[in-house]
Design a protein around this motif. Sequence first.
Motif, PDB file in Angstrom:
ATOM      1  N   LEU A  66      -6.309  -4.181  -5.495  1.00 41.83           N
ATOM      2  CA  LEU A  66      -7.729  -3.813  -5.511  1.00 41.83           C
ATOM      3  C   LEU A  66      -8.018  -2.702  -4.508  1.00 41.83           C
ATOM      4  O   LEU A  66      -8.794  -1.783  -4.797  1.00 41.83           O
ATOM      5  N   ILE A  67      -7.400  -2.793  -3.331  1.00 42.61           N
ATOM      6  CA  ILE A  67      -7.600  -1.733  -2.332  1.00 42.61           C
ATOM      7  C   ILE A  67      -7.129  -0.397  -2.898  1.00 42.61           C
ATOM      8  O   ILE A  67      -7.816   0.637  -2.766  1.00 42.61           O
ATOM      9  N   HIS A  68      -5.950  -0.393  -3.526  1.00 42.33           N
ATOM     10  CA  HIS A  68      -5.435   0.840  -4.132  1.00 42.33           C
ATOM     11  C   HIS A  68      -6.389   1.356  -5.209  1.00 42.33           C
ATOM     12  O   HIS A  68      -6.658   2.568  -5.287  1.00 42.33           O
ATOM     13  N   TYR A  69      -6.903   0.458  -6.021  1.00 34.01           N
ATOM     14  CA  TYR A  69      -7.820   0.877  -7.097  1.00 34.01           C
ATOM     15  C   TYR A  69      -9.091   1.478  -6.522  1.00 34.01           C
ATOM     16  O   TYR A  69      -9.570   2.525  -6.974  1.00 34.01           O
ATOM     17  N   TRP A  70      -9.639   0.829  -5.488  1.00 32.71           N
ATOM     18  CA  TRP A  70     -10.876   1.336  -4.885  1.00 32.71           C
ATOM     19  C   TRP A  70     -10.645   2.676  -4.181  1.00 32.71           C
ATOM     20  O   TRP A  70     -11.517   3.547  -4.198  1.00 32.71           O
TER      21      TRP A  70
ATOM     22  N   LEU B  93       0.830  -1.210   0.000  1.00 29.44           N
ATOM     23  CA  LEU B  93       0.000   0.000   0.000  1.00 29.44           C
ATOM     24  C   LEU B  93       0.866   1.262   0.000  1.00 29.44           C
ATOM     25  O   LEU B  93       0.491   2.276  -0.599  1.00 29.44           O
ATOM     26  N   THR B  94       2.024   1.204   0.667  1.00 22.97           N
ATOM     27  CA  THR B  94       2.929   2.367   0.650  1.00 22.97           C
ATOM     28  C   THR B  94       3.439   2.632  -0.759  1.00 22.97           C
ATOM     29  O   THR B  94       3.481   3.785  -1.221  1.00 22.97           O
ATOM     30  N   LEU B  95       3.849   1.572  -1.467  1.00 24.43           N
ATOM     31  CA  LEU B  95       4.317   1.729  -2.843  1.00 24.43           C
ATOM     32  C   LEU B  95       3.199   2.267  -3.738  1.00 24.43           C
ATOM     33  O   LEU B  95       3.441   3.089  -4.634  1.00 24.43           O
ATOM     34  N   SER B  96       1.974   1.817  -3.489  1.00 23.72           N
ATOM     35  CA  SER B  96       0.849   2.311  -4.279  1.00 23.72           C
ATOM     36  C   SER B  96       0.570   3.777  -3.978  1.00 23.72           C
ATOM     37  O   SER B  96       0.226   4.557  -4.870  1.00 23.72           O
ATOM     38  N   TYR B  97       0.722   4.166  -2.716  1.00 21.93           N
ATOM     39  CA  TYR B  97       0.455   5.555  -2.337  1.00 21.93           C
ATOM     40  C   TYR B  97       1.419   6.520  -3.032  1.00 21.93           C
ATOM     41  O   TYR B  97       1.010   7.576  -3.523  1.00 21.93           O
ATOM     42  N   PHE B  98       2.672   6.157  -3.087  1.00 21.78           N
ATOM     43  CA  PHE B  98       3.668   7.027  -3.708  1.00 21.78           C
ATOM     44  C   PHE B  98       3.739   6.855  -5.229  1.00 21.78           C
ATOM     45  O   PHE B  98       4.568   7.514  -5.867  1.00 21.78           O
ATOM     46  N   ARG B  99       2.887   5.970  -5.793  1.00 24.44           N
ATOM     47  CA  ARG B  99       2.814   5.761  -7.237  1.00 24.44           C
ATOM     48  C   ARG B  99       4.191   5.439  -7.832  1.00 24.44           C
ATOM     49  O   ARG B  99       4.610   6.007  -8.851  1.00 24.44           O
ATOM     50  N   ILE B 100       4.900   4.525  -7.197  1.00 19.00           N
ATOM     51  CA  ILE B 100       6.192   4.070  -7.705  1.00 19.00           C
ATOM     52  C   ILE B 100       5.961   3.301  -9.007  1.00 19.00           C
ATOM     53  O   ILE B 100       4.956   2.618  -9.186  1.00 19.00           O
ATOM     54  N   HIS B 101       6.911   3.397  -9.926  1.00 24.64           N
ATOM     55  CA  HIS B 101       6.783   2.711 -11.213  1.00 24.64           C
ATOM     56  C   HIS B 101       6.528   1.227 -10.986  1.00 24.64           C
ATOM     57  O   HIS B 101       7.112   0.600 -10.088  1.00 24.64           O
ATOM     58  N   TYR B 102       5.658   0.654 -11.818  1.00 24.23           N
ATOM     59  CA  TYR B 102       5.196  -0.713 -11.584  1.00 24.23           C
ATOM     60  C   TYR B 102       6.351  -1.725 -11.649  1.00 24.23           C
ATOM     61  O   TYR B 102       6.332  -2.745 -10.966  1.00 24.23           O
ATOM     62  N   ALA B 103       7.370  -1.448 -12.461  1.00 25.96           N
ATOM     63  CA  ALA B 103       8.497  -2.384 -12.538  1.00 25.96           C
ATOM     64  C   ALA B 103       9.269  -2.409 -11.220  1.00 25.96           C
ATOM     65  O   ALA B 103       9.640  -3.478 -10.706  1.00 25.96           O
TER      66      ALA B 103
END
Length: 734
Positions: A129-133, A49-59
Amino acid sequence: MRQETPRSFFKVVIYLFGFLLLWEWLKPLKVVTDTASLTYFIVFIALALTLSYFRIHYAITAFVKILFILYSLHGLYYMGSFFSPRWFREFSHDLWENLGLTLGREWPSLSFEYRSLLFFVLLWLMTYLIHYWLSVRKTILLFYVMTVTYVCLIDTFTVYEGDKSIIRVVIFGFLLMGLLALERLVQREQLLGSKMSRHRWIVPLTVMLGISSVVAFAAPKADPIWPDPVPYLQSFSEGAGGSGVNKIGYDTDDTKLGGPFVGDPTVIFNAEVTREHYWKIESKDLYTGKGWEQSISDDQQDPLTFDPGKKVPIPSPQSDEERDLESEKVMVERTYSHVAYPYGVETINGNENGYFSFNPIDEKVTSYKEPDETVKLEEYELSYRSPSYSQKKMKAANEEQEIMQVPEFVDRYTQLPDTIPQRVKDLAVEITAEEDNWYDKVRAIEQYFSKEAYVYDQFDVPVPEEEQDYVDQFLFETRRGYCDNFSTSMVVLVRSLGIPARWAKGYTEGEYSRQVDSTYKLYEVSNNNAHSWVEVFFPEVGWVPFEPTVGFSNNVSYQYDIDIPDSDNNEVPIPEQKETPKQPLQPEEDTASSGDGFSLSKLWDDITSFIADNWGKIVMGTILLIIMGIALFLVRRRWMPYVLILYYRRKSSDDVFSEAYLSLMKQLERYGLKMDDGQTLRGYSRYIDQFFGTREMTSLTNNYERVLYGQSPTKEDWAKMRELWENLIKRTTG
């Protein structure tokens, strides 16, 4: 930057509540599984969730997650250094083997390392999914409902106590939904700076949720209105018999009675009958203090055989030849080798290539194909004369009559175990103290349970302790139970007075289905209709059935032939009234029915019977329809344009264009392109065309303004504009 700081703070809070909700999914694992530690899984969720919050590159995100999963698997299952290639070779070999097991669907053979890897992959998907929602859809209702359902199911069917968990889920979930609703409002209305102060939203939400949670937690709770579903569901699993929860239905083993049972609507047979009556299968005579057995084994007496259509050799001290011979048909759904028959049965047909056997010990009728091979009948017919029992002869019965001088008979049907408590016998004497004959004493015992407010209950029924008598427990301690409790207790009380009695079992009349013709009615008999009752022996009359269970009536017919002394007014004695059964039996015929058999009364009874039999399906269907209606309403923006297109294609009036234009305005509003206060039609049309990149709305608006300012609309206007209108309204379905 001063505006971004609070927005970033609230976004962090939103992700924090999402993390807490997902954490609730992991907490039961330590209780219901062999998982020793959840630390790695919890840290993985926080990391993802932390990586998703900061929008780090998917790779980069994928690399970090894979590295953490490998590190976690090494820490859980392998020894040595993480940088040693040895453990990675072992892990790769294990992974390859488990992939083969997965393809072969050999689930029990999967290793713990592989299962943990799959669980990490599942958590990876859940965090995405949590990040998407949270970030894209800004709604968490679906995941919240899933979490509440998950906690409730785990609490219900496992040893995990979810009381505190459900409180946390409710608080976290409602706060999160409130924050996301605020974010959607800010985004949609573009409220920035002084236009929106978030604490004015958050503070009232928090206070209201806190107060309501405290009140809900402290307020008195109502008792559950539905029975616990766990025993019913557990009864289908293997080994459920050891749980003490029985499944209702006919069973030959009655040695240990007691405990709750769950309903079973499985249909056993359908019967075309002329009147309602009980269906008997067998009787038992030896009470052990815990249940019923047979005092005589089957090999001590030879069964009596008879051919189909011949007289059934059931002994009867008297026959009522004046009563009409009636025939009935039984269509078996769950085949069995024994025959369910009414009292007064005379012949049975249906096993034309075999024969029937009557066991005089338990009065059970069985169908045979060969001497040692039973046959399961799918259908059979029987004839019987409904018995009518003489009250005069029953009142005259006493221990001095001939049959009562046979010790074997008396000992067999007045037997009681030595362990029977004395207070049971004393109660029998107390109940019948004012009666002076067998019949009135038996009737007093039969009516005792309803007078003393004994409760019919299928669920809160305990099993007797090792040194406790089944009847004594029911009569003096629980005072609640089902047919086995009532019938066994009555047999014991009657036997305490020296009157012969035995325990009978079979089925009640079943549930009324429909009227077959002017004579026959179709009844549906299921496992729920399995039942036990009492038979009492009266010399010169025979075995007479009695029904002590509260809420049931066995439709026994009596001859009111008691001698009444002459009186001046020559009043006619009023026959004794019987209990009215609680279950609906035969619907009354409407005397004003038409010639083809239709009647309003019959129609109404059919409707009420259908509702009573299918109320669960009706409720579920109604709920599903409501849910579908709500779902269709919520997505009406996607399907409404097609309905409007079909509707306006069929209209040919002169003002069809004006109506269609206003419908388009409403659809655009549903799409989210609402016309602002004070905005002109032309300004709004330019905004729409700019949004979709077309000129269609401007053309439609120009034509609408000409109509609006005096030009009479015509069919030709709509013919020219319809294609533009349809193209534009279809764009709102995306």
